[in-house]
Scaffold this motif. Structure first.
Motif, PDB file in Angstrom:
ATOM      1  N   UNK A 199       0.814  -1.210   0.000  1.00 34.30           N
ATOM      2  CA  UNK A 199       0.000   0.000   0.000  1.00 34.30           C
ATOM      3  C   UNK A 199       0.851   1.264   0.000  1.00 34.30           C
ATOM      4  N   UNK A 200       2.076   1.173   0.531  1.00 36.77           N
ATOM      5  CA  UNK A 200       2.961   2.337   0.558  1.00 36.77           C
ATOM      6  C   UNK A 200       3.540   2.649  -0.815  1.00 36.77           C
ATOM      7  N   UNK A 201       3.749   1.597  -1.622  1.00 34.55           N
ATOM      8  CA  UNK A 201       4.269   1.776  -2.984  1.00 34.55           C
ATOM      9  C   UNK A 201       3.437   0.926  -3.948  1.00 34.55           C
ATOM     10  N   UNK A 202       2.189   1.313  -4.163  1.00 36.30           N
ATOM     11  CA  UNK A 202       1.313   0.498  -5.023  1.00 36.30           C
ATOM     12  C   UNK A 202       1.773   0.505  -6.477  1.00 36.30           C
ATOM     13  N   UNK A 203       1.713  -0.671  -7.090  1.00 37.83           N
ATOM     14  CA  UNK A 203       2.099  -0.803  -8.500  1.00 37.83           C
ATOM     15  C   UNK A 203       0.914  -0.560  -9.432  1.00 37.83           C
ATOM     16  N   UNK A 204      -0.289  -0.762  -8.913  1.00 37.61           N
ATOM     17  CA  UNK A 204      -1.477  -0.683  -9.758  1.00 37.61           C
ATOM     18  C   UNK A 204      -2.509   0.288  -9.156  1.00 37.61           C
TER      19      UNK A 204
END
Length: 286
Positions: free
Chosen positions: A32-37
């Protein structure tokens, strides 16, 4: 005959729905801190662009491998249970479906563990597993039997009510739609009943599926984030709020209708064809 019909129906469902399942899992377990999508369609587009259309079918081996066993248990137990109970009532449909759902977890849990781990692999990441058997072997060597059955409790929590609702809804909708043997318009009705049954079963149990996916994906790359079900729920809600339990729901519902429409309609029609319209009309789950 239930085994064969279940396998044929299940195979059609897996082929139709696996791409949606891959998207669902990627969305459920992304950081959630670095979402890809950004969402369902962005995830779908990203996988196709970076990994080709075949990327959507990653992890399809475990569902196909476990298909015979799972459908033998689910349709065999549910059908046998209805015969033993003797009365084709909505309550009995739910009870026999729930029992069947619980019993098939012994195959479903390891299968979905391997599927989830394989779905998490992308071209840009280090490939830990070559295929589903290699994945389960790797997990067994490092974590033992307990590791292979990671997520069993959440699988039971999900599958038991899910299959109860599944068979109950299918039975009620077939009756309401008038899916009588010999009805020339029965196929569209069966597809509608099957599709809506799948949606209903997922809506009831989706939060448990989110936690199951997170627990089964935990440990990939050697990092364990959760200490168990309660810790996973606590961390997930703390970081993402209660909406975390809807993560990937759009993809799941988009998948649920065609998959279960194909599965249950194929199962029902196969039995009717194999046994004859008259015999199939008396068959409890059909």
């Amino acid at each position: 005959m239930d085994l064969i019909a279940g396998c044929v129906g299940g195979a059609s469902g897996v082929l139709v729905g696996h791409p949606f399942d891959t998207v669902k899992v990627r969305l459920q377990v992304q950081n959630v801190d670095k979402p890809r999508y950004r969402g369902t369609f962005h995830c779908f587009q990203s996988i196709v662009r970076k990994e080709s259309a075949f990327g959507l079918y990653k992890g399809i081996g475990p569902p196909m491998m476990g298909l015979s066993f799972i459908n033998a248990i689910v349709f065999g137990v549910q059908s046998k249970g209805m015969r033993l109970l003797g009365r084709d009532t909505p309550t009995n449909q739910f009870v026999t479906g729930a029992v069947a759902g619980a019993l098939q977890c012994v195959v479903c849990c390891p299968m979905e563990l391997a599927k989830t781990r394989l779905q998490m692999q992308s071209k840009s990441s280090k490939r830990l597993y070559r295929n589903s058997l290699d994945c389960l072997s790797h997990i067994y060597r490092h974590e033992g039997v307990r590791g292979v059955n990671r997520g069993m409790v959440t699988t039971l929590i999900r599958e038991t009510p899910s299959f109860g609702v599944y068979f109950l809804t299918y039975d009620v909708l077939k009756r309401s739609l008038g899916c009588a043997p010999g009805d020339v318009g029965v196929i569209p009705k069966l597809l509608l009943a099957g599709g809506m049954s799948g949606i209903a079963s997922w809506l009831v149990t989706y939060p448990a599926d989110v936690i199951k996916s997170r627990l089964q994906a935990d440990g990939v790359g050697g990092v364990n984030r959760y200490g168990g079900i309660a810790d996973c729920v606590r961390q997930s809600v703390s970081k993402e709020g209660y909406m975390v339990f809807t993560r990937g729901l759009t993809s799941t519902l988009l998948r649920a209708f065609p998959v279960n429409a194909a599965t249950l309609a194929t199962y029902t029609l196969f039995l009717r064809y194999a046994q004859g319209v008259g015999a199939a009309g008396a068959h409890p789950p059909v």
